[in-house]
Design a protein around this motif. Structure first.
Motif, PDB file in Angstrom:
ATOM      1  N   GLN A  30     -60.110   1.523 -29.373  1.00  0.00           N
ATOM      2  CA  GLN A  30     -59.758   2.432 -28.273  1.00  0.00           C
ATOM      3  C   GLN A  30     -58.266   2.736 -28.261  1.00  0.00           C
ATOM      4  OE1 GLN A  30     -61.235   0.863 -24.541  1.00  0.00           O
ATOM      5  NE2 GLN A  30     -63.125   2.018 -24.744  1.00  0.00           N
ATOM      6  N   ASP A  87     -61.422   6.272 -24.139  1.00  0.00           N
ATOM      7  CA  ASP A  87     -61.723   6.081 -22.718  1.00  0.00           C
ATOM      8  C   ASP A  87     -60.624   6.659 -21.830  1.00  0.00           C
ATOM      9  OD1 ASP A  87     -63.457   5.305 -20.704  1.00  0.00           O
ATOM     10  OD2 ASP A  87     -62.503   3.360 -20.426  1.00  0.00           O
ATOM     11  N   ARG A  88     -60.105   7.799 -22.249  1.00  0.00           N
ATOM     12  CA  ARG A  88     -59.151   8.529 -21.421  1.00  0.00           C
ATOM     13  C   ARG A  88     -59.760   9.882 -21.077  1.00  0.00           C
ATOM     14  NH1 ARG A  88     -53.137   8.132 -23.842  1.00  0.00           N
ATOM     15  NH2 ARG A  88     -52.929   9.934 -22.465  1.00  0.00           N
ATOM     16  N   HIS A  96     -66.736  13.599 -16.901  1.00  0.00           N
ATOM     17  CA  HIS A  96     -65.540  13.301 -16.101  1.00  0.00           C
ATOM     18  C   HIS A  96     -65.612  13.966 -14.733  1.00  0.00           C
ATOM     19  CE1 HIS A  96     -61.472  12.730 -14.807  1.00  0.00           C
ATOM     20  NE2 HIS A  96     -61.259  14.029 -14.764  1.00  0.00           N
TER      21      HIS A  96
END
Length: 270
Positions: free
Chosen positions: A151, A179-180, A214
């Protein structure tokens, strides 16, 4: 030996020569030359499974109890990868995150030593043109990479690609895997629309999903559902539209979303 390198006796041909992939006949000839008797199924599957890669053929033939031709058979290369120096291993791991074939520029920008790539090529883990010599090699390299470290590298790769306006899809891809999602979402939306405009709908759907995971805005959900419909994923399109309608506070999108949903239901009832 050093860094996963066999002795000359262990690795006679591919350590000395830059070989093209072997043909099925060459694989069988090589096996006979090493006094390795292949069963009929093995003779059929070995060239196919190794894709004629000399390193993998040699590794497989060396096993006292030969493994089956299964996805797990990549364990043949695991010990070899684990013997690599930390420097070579790290560069290969980041390269593996870039894909089966990759460019040097991101690795250079991240401050990684490119001479490690030359070492990996000498070990037959990479081929000229900066590509992994076999899918199993790349899988074995990635298997040694912990999820948190992967990651972190994905985030750093996302930062690199975000500085290049023409690489919006790569930036979104790496940020999402890092994971952004908050950073990935606006880039993914641009990428999704670009891909849809050139009729690359499967890629467009991939990036639309990143956006919707998101923040599922009605307009984006409607766009995503249209792509899913064209791809033939009606049930998934219905699920997203129903979710969008439950969350929709913008009256502008109620009519088109309801119309799309009614059309999909009508198709499903035929």
């Amino acid at each position: 030996g050093r860094e996963g390198e066999f002795s000359a006796q262990d690795l006679p041909l591919q350590a000395l020569l830059k070989l093209e992939p072997l043909s099925p006949t060459q694989v069988h000839t090589w096996a006979r030359g090493q006094e390795a008797e292949l069963s009929e199924p093995e003779a059929v599957r070995l060239p196919e499974w190794t894709r004629g890669n000399p390193l993998l053929v040699s590794q497989w033939l060396r096993q006292p109890q030969r493994p089956s031709f299964s996805p797990r058979a990549g364990v043949l290369l695991q010990d070899r990868v684990r013997q690599l120096s930390p420097e070579v291993a790290e560069v290969l791991q980041v390269a593996a995150l870039l894909g089966s074939q990759f460019r040097e520029e991101p690795l250079r920008a991240l401050g990684l030593p490119l001479e490690a790539l030359e070492r990996a090529e000498q070990l037959q883990l990479l081929l000229p043109g900066r590509r992994f010599s076999h899918d199993k090699v790349r899988e074995s390299v990635l298997a040694e990479l912990s999820p948190p470290t992967a990651q972190d590298w994905h985030r750093r790769l996302g930062d690199y690609y975000a500085e290049h306006t023409e690489e919006v899809s790569r930036a979104a891809f790496h940020y999402a895997l890092g994971d952004r999602l908050e950073t990935a979402a606006p880039l993914a939306l641009r990428a999704a629309r670009q891909e849809a405009a050139r009729s690359a709908l499967s890629s467009a759907a991939y990036f639309y999903e990143i956006v919707c995971r998101h923040q599922a805005e009605p307009g984006v959900i409607w766009e995503y559902s249209r792509v899913l419909e064209v791809l033939g994923h009606q049930d998934e399109a219905v699920e997203w539209l129903e979710r969008g309608l439950r969350q929709c506070a913008d009256g502008h999108w109620l009519a088109p979303m309801n119309l799309s949903l009614a059309t999909l239901h009508q198709k499903g009832s035929r």
